[in-house]
Design a protein around this motif. Structure first.
Motif, PDB file in Angstrom:
ATOM      1  N   MET A 146      94.453 -16.075  45.878  1.00 19.45           N
ATOM      2  CA  MET A 146      93.128 -16.382  45.531  1.00 19.45           C
ATOM      3  C   MET A 146      92.611 -17.190  47.612  1.00 19.45           C
ATOM      4  SD  MET A 146      90.417 -15.459  44.067  1.00 19.45           S
ATOM      5  CE  MET A 146      89.522 -15.537  42.347  1.00 19.45           C
ATOM      6  N   LYS A 147      91.254 -17.393  48.153  1.00 15.77           N
ATOM      7  CA  LYS A 147      91.683 -17.915  48.971  1.00 15.77           C
ATOM      8  C   LYS A 147      90.104 -18.606  49.084  1.00 15.77           C
ATOM      9  CE  LYS A 147      90.447 -15.539  52.815  1.00 15.77           C
ATOM     10  NZ  LYS A 147      91.378 -15.325  54.664  1.00 15.77           N
ATOM     11  N   ILE A 148      89.699 -19.399  49.479  1.00 18.75           N
ATOM     12  CA  ILE A 148      88.436 -20.037  48.810  1.00 18.75           C
ATOM     13  C   ILE A 148      87.406 -19.862  51.270  1.00 18.75           C
ATOM     14  CG2 ILE A 148      87.047 -21.892  48.252  1.00 18.75           C
ATOM     15  CD1 ILE A 148      89.040 -21.090  46.800  1.00 18.75           C
ATOM     16  N   MET A 149      86.510 -19.331  50.799  1.00 16.40           N
ATOM     17  CA  MET A 149      85.903 -19.302  52.436  1.00 16.40           C
ATOM     18  C   MET A 149      84.674 -20.085  52.222  1.00 16.40           C
ATOM     19  SD  MET A 149      87.213 -15.539  53.437  1.00 16.40           S
ATOM     20  CE  MET A 149      86.820 -15.716  55.417  1.00 16.40           C
ATOM     21  N   LYS A 150      84.702 -21.434  53.243  1.00  8.97           N
ATOM     22  CA  LYS A 150      83.088 -21.380  52.827  1.00  8.97           C
ATOM     23  C   LYS A 150      82.021 -22.059  53.917  1.00  8.97           C
ATOM     24  CE  LYS A 150      80.982 -25.381  53.505  1.00  8.97           C
ATOM     25  NZ  LYS A 150      80.098 -26.738  54.774  1.00  8.97           N
ATOM     26  N   PHE A 151      81.182 -21.891  54.005  1.00 10.57           N
ATOM     27  CA  PHE A 151      80.216 -21.624  55.327  1.00 10.57           C
ATOM     28  C   PHE A 151      79.223 -22.363  55.045  1.00 10.57           C
ATOM     29  CE2 PHE A 151      82.823 -17.478  54.465  1.00 10.57           C
ATOM     30  CZ  PHE A 151      83.471 -17.312  55.903  1.00 10.57           C
ATOM     31  N   GLY A 152      79.104 -23.485  55.749  1.00 10.45           N
ATOM     32  CA  GLY A 152      77.867 -24.191  56.195  1.00 10.45           C
ATOM     33  C   GLY A 152      76.570 -23.660  56.049  1.00 10.45           C
ATOM     34  N   GLY A 153      75.436 -24.581  56.705  1.00 15.00           N
ATOM     35  CA  GLY A 153      74.455 -24.235  56.700  1.00 15.00           C
ATOM     36  C   GLY A 153      74.368 -23.048  57.920  1.00 15.00           C
ATOM     37  N   THR A 154      75.069 -23.407  59.447  1.00 18.70           N
ATOM     38  CA  THR A 154      74.699 -22.788  60.897  1.00 18.70           C
ATOM     39  C   THR A 154      75.200 -21.323  59.884  1.00 18.70           C
ATOM     40  OG1 THR A 154      75.156 -25.184  62.049  1.00 18.70           O
ATOM     41  CG2 THR A 154      74.314 -22.987  62.663  1.00 18.70           C
ATOM     42  N   SER A 155      76.193 -21.424  59.364  1.00 22.57           N
ATOM     43  CA  SER A 155      77.361 -20.326  59.557  1.00 22.57           C
ATOM     44  C   SER A 155      75.977 -19.117  58.438  1.00 22.57           C
ATOM     45  CB  SER A 155      78.225 -19.789  58.901  1.00 22.57           C
ATOM     46  OG  SER A 155      78.803 -21.316  59.774  1.00 22.57           O
ATOM     47  N   VAL A 156      75.235 -19.220  58.004  1.00 20.91           N
ATOM     48  CA  VAL A 156      74.154 -18.578  56.899  1.00 20.91           C
ATOM     49  C   VAL A 156      72.768 -18.858  57.429  1.00 20.91           C
ATOM     50  CG1 VAL A 156      75.555 -18.164  54.505  1.00 20.91           C
ATOM     51  CG2 VAL A 156      74.498 -20.195  54.965  1.00 20.91           C
ATOM     52  N   GLY A 157      72.343 -19.385  58.265  1.00 25.89           N
ATOM     53  CA  GLY A 157      71.099 -20.124  59.223  1.00 25.89           C
ATOM     54  C   GLY A 157      70.263 -18.796  59.088  1.00 25.89           C
ATOM     55  N   LYS A 158      70.784 -17.259  59.889  1.00 23.14           N
ATOM     56  CA  LYS A 158      70.103 -17.021  60.699  1.00 23.14           C
ATOM     57  C   LYS A 158      70.434 -15.819  60.236  1.00 23.14           C
ATOM     58  CE  LYS A 158      68.861 -18.520  65.130  1.00 23.14           C
ATOM     59  NZ  LYS A 158      69.375 -19.521  65.938  1.00 23.14           N
ATOM     60  N   PRO A 159      69.770 -14.726  60.342  1.00 24.71           N
ATOM     61  CA  PRO A 159      70.505 -12.923  59.461  1.00 24.71           C
ATOM     62  C   PRO A 159      71.119 -12.798  60.071  1.00 24.71           C
ATOM     63  CG  PRO A 159      67.993 -13.408  60.382  1.00 24.71           C
ATOM     64  CD  PRO A 159      68.743 -14.535  60.301  1.00 24.71           C
ATOM     65  N   GLU A 160      71.610 -12.282  61.972  1.00 22.74           N
ATOM     66  CA  GLU A 160      72.526 -12.228  62.119  1.00 22.74           C
ATOM     67  C   GLU A 160      74.115 -12.971  62.466  1.00 22.74           C
ATOM     68  OE1 GLU A 160      70.156 -13.860  64.113  1.00 22.74           O
ATOM     69  OE2 GLU A 160      70.742 -14.613  65.577  1.00 22.74           O
ATOM     70  N   ARG A 161      73.560 -13.860  60.987  1.00 21.90           N
ATOM     71  CA  ARG A 161      75.164 -15.033  61.352  1.00 21.90           C
ATOM     72  C   ARG A 161      75.375 -14.615  60.564  1.00 21.90           C
ATOM     73  NH1 ARG A 161      74.034 -20.252  64.316  1.00 21.90           N
ATOM     74  NH2 ARG A 161      74.377 -19.020  66.420  1.00 21.90           N
ATOM     75  N   MET A 162      74.788 -14.705  58.437  1.00 23.36           N
ATOM     76  CA  MET A 162      75.155 -13.875  57.254  1.00 23.36           C
ATOM     77  C   MET A 162      75.277 -12.605  57.753  1.00 23.36           C
ATOM     78  SD  MET A 162      72.616 -14.553  54.438  1.00 23.36           S
ATOM     79  CE  MET A 162      72.261 -15.330  54.174  1.00 23.36           C
ATOM     80  N   HIS A 163      75.475 -11.622  58.320  1.00 23.15           N
ATOM     81  CA  HIS A 163      76.590 -10.117  58.724  1.00 23.15           C
ATOM     82  C   HIS A 163      77.570 -10.351  59.026  1.00 23.15           C
ATOM     83  CE1 HIS A 163      73.285  -6.793  58.884  1.00 23.15           C
ATOM     84  NE2 HIS A 163      72.215  -7.859  58.340  1.00 23.15           N
ATOM     85  N   GLN A 164      77.305 -11.849  60.562  1.00 18.41           N
ATOM     86  CA  GLN A 164      78.722 -11.877  60.546  1.00 18.41           C
ATOM     87  C   GLN A 164      79.887 -12.679  59.728  1.00 18.41           C
ATOM     88  OE1 GLN A 164      77.352 -14.522  63.786  1.00 18.41           O
ATOM     89  NE2 GLN A 164      79.653 -14.432  65.057  1.00 18.41           N
ATOM     90  N   VAL A 165      78.684 -13.486  58.536  1.00 19.51           N
ATOM     91  CA  VAL A 165      80.231 -14.038  57.591  1.00 19.51           C
ATOM     92  C   VAL A 165      80.202 -12.881  56.255  1.00 19.51           C
ATOM     93  CG1 VAL A 165      79.059 -15.483  55.195  1.00 19.51           C
ATOM     94  CG2 VAL A 165      78.183 -16.177  57.474  1.00 19.51           C
ATOM     95  N   LYS A 166      79.522 -11.888  56.128  1.00 20.48           N
ATOM     96  CA  LYS A 166      80.039 -11.079  55.813  1.00 20.48           C
ATOM     97  C   LYS A 166      80.795  -9.462  56.867  1.00 20.48           C
ATOM     98  CE  LYS A 166      78.639  -6.850  57.144  1.00 20.48           C
ATOM     99  NZ  LYS A 166      79.393  -5.948  58.122  1.00 20.48           N
TER     100      LYS A 166
END
Ligand code: ADP
Ligand code: ASP
Ligand code: MG
Length: 439
Positions: A1-21
């Motif tokens: 199991m690993k942990i992946m934490k994404f900060g505010g900028t990483s989820v701050g725009k719709p396209e960034r959320m897609h990148q996180v996905k």
């Protein structure tokens, strides 16, 4: 199991959320995805709380409305299908109804913490809706079901571990778990948080709780830099740091990591990686127990420091004296960052000023007390700094134009800290950058 934490900028725009996905589905490993609030949201929630504390309901309402509009635009760009958009509308409606109800009731600190929690609740629910829309199997793990702090605001790692493991045991086949950073329950079972920037701390605590193989902190920069990139133009990422070095940098102001976020990983010897969501293949920074290289690796600065000097003609350093001084700080749960002593005086620094007046009053029993506010601790961090020849001379040479209020050297092999008036901070960081690193 690993942990992946994404900060505010990483989820701050719709396209960034897609990148996180994309990033969380690059491999098939099991992972807990820890998300911050969208960038700007927690600041907005803080401002709403402040307006309510000032009994300025109109201003609070205005700020709630502006934030609401932001989310109404966000979800339409994030999600395509009617079904997913309907779900998002419902989520947003629920959370903004809650904020609007708060406008009508009397405000208190517990309610303020409820307000602050809305950001992470919204970001995780919207992200989860995106995964559902795309048919990506995932489990939603509410952080309030397992993340907790005690009456001293310290995380209850043992309890967190037991609860989280019990929850995860219900999902042996699932590979992606989504949870909130930052938020937790306190000893009164109220909603609370791990202080600003606390999602890093959540990620590290979760990693320690389940003994994960790695804790990845995904942010908007390619790792820990050798100096504060917000202040100094020319900085570079550091490939490797030891837990001790990273802890010193985080504690002394490197904003990329929450000040307390290293100890849980260090205690369980779990590597921490700092990675860039915008440049996922950059090597970033790896933090492990291994000590590598020697000499100065990085600088950081911590603002908002107050220095307190206790001067006494009566045998200040007689045994038992320092204990009495420290007991005053202990009584008011105020931790000391730096300390220097001489025969006639002791200087300490603190950053929590909530009990300053009481502390001064009690210290005055032992001598005259002088207070210097608006100070900055500049920390120089590396491996074996205290053993390496000439480093101190170089540091002092870089700072020759600025008055230095305190110096802490030799406390650890990894750190030299200096206290300066905050007005010299930027120039001092720039001068040290030129003098301590080869470019
Ligand atoms: P996140 O929202 O992902 O948690 P933060 O804003 O909390 O991101 O932390 C990342 C920011 O920290 C960077 O954008 C950078 O401006 C700042 N920062 C300060 N000092 C350092 C440093 N030494 N190395 C890297 N980033 C730093
Ligand atoms: N959203 C919280 C903050 O802005 C926690 C975090 O981003 O780490 O402080
Ligand atoms: Mg952060």
């Amino acid at each position: 199991m690993k942990i992946m934490k994404f900060g505010g900028t990483s989820v701050g725009k719709p396209e960034r959320m897609h990148q996180v996905k994309d990033l969380i589905t690059r491999d098939n490993n099991k992972k807990i995805v820890v998300l911050s609030a969208l960038s700007g949201t927690t600041n907005a929630l803080v401002a709403i709380g402040e307006a309510l504390a000032d009994a300025n309901k109109d201003l609070a309402k205005e700020k709630i409305e502006a934030l609401h509009q932001h989310y109404l635009t966000f979800y339409k760009q994030l999600l395509k299908s009617d079904a997913a958009q309907k779900k998002a509308e419902k989520i947003i409606k629920e959370h903004f109804e809650f904020l609007n109800i708060i406008l009508k009731i009397s405000f208190n600190e517990a309610i303020n913490r409820d307000i602050l929690a809305q950001g992470e609740l919204l970001s995780t629910k919207l992200f989860f809706t995106l995964l559902q829309e795309l048919g990506i199997g995932a489990v939603f793990l509410p952080a309030l079901d397992f993340m907790s702090i005690d009456e001293n605001h310290e995380p209850e790692l043992k309890k967190i571990s037991e609860k989280l493991k019990a929850i995860l045991a219900n999902y042996p086949q699932d590979r992606i778990f989504v949870t909130q950073g930052y938020i937790c329950k306190n000893h009164r079972n109220e909603v609370d948080n791990l202080k600003r920037g606390g999602s890093d701390y959540s990620a590290s605590l979760i990693g320690a709780a389940i003994n994960s193989e790695v804790i990845e902190i995904w942010t908007d920069i390619d790792g820990m830099h050798n100096n504060d990139p917000r202040i100094v133009d020319k900085t570079r990422p550091i490939a490797q740091l030891s837990f001790d070095e990273a802890a010193e940098l985080a504690y002394f102001g490197a904003k990329i990591l929450h000040p307390a976020s290293i100890w849980p990983a260090q205690q369980y010897n779990i590597p921490v990686k700092l990675l860039n969501t915008m440049e996922p293949d950059a090597p970033g920074t790896t933090i492990t127990a291994k000590e590598q290289g020697s000499g100065v690796k990085a600088l950081a600065a911590k603002d908002g420091i107050t220095a307190i000097k206790i001067k006494s003609s009566r045998m200040l350093l007689a045994y038992g004296f320092l204990r009495k001084v420290f007991e005053v700080f202990e009584k008011y749960k105020t931790s000391i960052d730096m300390i220097t002593t001489s025969e006639v005086a002791v200087s300490v620094t603190i950053d929590d000023l909530s009990h300053l007046a009481e502390i001064i009053k009690e210290l005055e029993i032992y001598g005259t007390v002088e207070v210097d506010s608006n100070q900055t601790i500049v920390s120089i961090v590396g491996n074996m700094i205290a053993e390496s020849k000439g480093t101190m001379a170089k540091i002092m040479n870089c700072l020759k134009d600025y008055p230095i209020r305190m110096v802490s050297y030799g406390g650890s092999r990894h750190n030299v800290s200096l206290l300066l008036d905050a007005k010299y901070k930027n120039e001092a960081l720039k001068s040290l950058n030129e003098g301590l690193f080869e470019w």
